[in-house]
Design a protein around this motif. Structure first.
Motif, PDB file in Angstrom:
ATOM      1  N   LYS A 175       0.842  -1.197   0.000  1.00 32.36           N
ATOM      2  CA  LYS A 175       0.000   0.000   0.000  1.00 32.36           C
ATOM      3  C   LYS A 175       0.878   1.249   0.000  1.00 32.36           C
ATOM      4  N   ASP A 221      -7.232  -4.190  -4.071  1.00 34.16           N
ATOM      5  CA  ASP A 221      -7.778  -4.051  -2.723  1.00 34.16           C
ATOM      6  C   ASP A 221      -6.615  -4.216  -1.756  1.00 34.16           C
ATOM      7  N   ASN A 246      -5.289  -5.874   1.761  1.00 34.68           N
ATOM      8  CA  ASN A 246      -5.619  -6.858   2.786  1.00 34.68           C
ATOM      9  C   ASN A 246      -5.148  -6.387   4.159  1.00 34.68           C
ATOM     10  N   GLU A 247      -5.362  -7.188   5.179  1.00 33.19           N
ATOM     11  CA  GLU A 247      -5.039  -6.800   6.551  1.00 33.19           C
ATOM     12  C   GLU A 247      -3.543  -6.576   6.763  1.00 33.19           C
ATOM     13  N   SER A 248      -2.731  -7.188   5.928  1.00 37.09           N
ATOM     14  CA  SER A 248      -1.274  -7.052   6.066  1.00 37.09           C
ATOM     15  C   SER A 248      -0.735  -5.835   5.334  1.00 37.09           C
ATOM     16  N   GLY A 249      -1.637  -5.118   4.651  1.00 34.89           N
ATOM     17  CA  GLY A 249      -1.193  -3.944   3.911  1.00 34.89           C
ATOM     18  C   GLY A 249      -0.707  -4.267   2.516  1.00 34.89           C
TER      19      GLY A 249
END
Length: 227
Positions: free
Chosen positions: A148, A157, A159-162
């Motif tokens: 990101k 998109d 995810n939770e891990s960036g």
């Protein structure tokens, strides 16, 4: 006297105000107004900041004879801006003071002060350029590793891990955009086509504009998306 400054890292606005006011007291300068541009980038010209506009007004109406700031790079956009503005102030009989110069104060009321300020303006510009280059390099690295690097990127998109994970539906739209462009369609025509098809933008709307299409085409992260 007027002050124009943003909060520096680790130093509160109140602490800066106290330091500026104490400086004035030591030099028997009357405080006319304290101006704070909290949260406004120092990379903008004074005329583009609310506080900067107020400072310009005070100077142009000759309500101040001294301008104080904590640091040079928070008062001016670049070295050319600093030198041009301060020279104009000097011609109007207005002295510029900088408080945080290796723990010492500096003003333009003498040749030494003017010389030091000229050197500082050049070094401040160099620092800005280096920061900009490092930021660009870091962003390119994040793009290449699919990490990101901004709030949202069409086609992916987070995810939770960036990590940036391909959004298949949006990737298909990117492929369509590329094919339409390669066939000779204008950016506006492509935007109209996407709107007609009811394809959603990253924010969920269905009204596409040519600038959005252009930004997608120019983003290097989409270089490997098939067309």
């Amino acid at each position: 006297m007027s002050t124009q400054e943003q909060a520096q890292e680790g130093v509160s606005i109140d602490a800066q105000k106290e330091k500026l006011i104490s400086y004035c007291a030591e030099r028997h300068l009357e405080v006319v107004e304290v101006i704070v541009d909290d949260g406004i980038s120092g990379g903008k010209y004074l005329s583009q900041r609310p506080g900067g506009q107020r400072l310009i007004e005070l100077v142009s109406t000759k309500k101040v004879t001294h301008v104080l700031a904590a640091k040079l790079d928070r008062l001016f956009r670049n070295s050319a801006d600093a030198l041009w503005t301060i020279e104009g102030w000097d011609n109007k009989g207005i002295t510029t003071h900088l408080l945080d110069v290796n723990g010492m104060g500096l003003d333009t009321s003498n040749p030494f002060g003017k010389m030091m300020l000229t050197m500082m303006a050049g070094f401040a510009q160099l620092e800005r350029s280096l920061i900009k280059e490092r930021t660009k390099t870091a962003m390119q690295h994040k793009k290449s590793t699919k990490r990101k690097y901004c709030r949202e990127v069409y086609g992916f998109d987070i995810n939770e891990s960036g990590d940036m994970v391909a959004n298949e539906q949006e990737q298909a739209t990117i492929t369509l955009i590329k094919r339409l462009r390669e066939s000779g369609e204008s950016l506006r025509a492509i935007a109209s086509k996407l709107t007609e098809l009811g394809i959603r933008t990253k924010r969920g709307g269905t009204d596409w504009i040519h600038t959005t299409v252009n930004s997608i085409l120019k983003n290097s992260i989409h270089a490997n998306v098939a067309s």
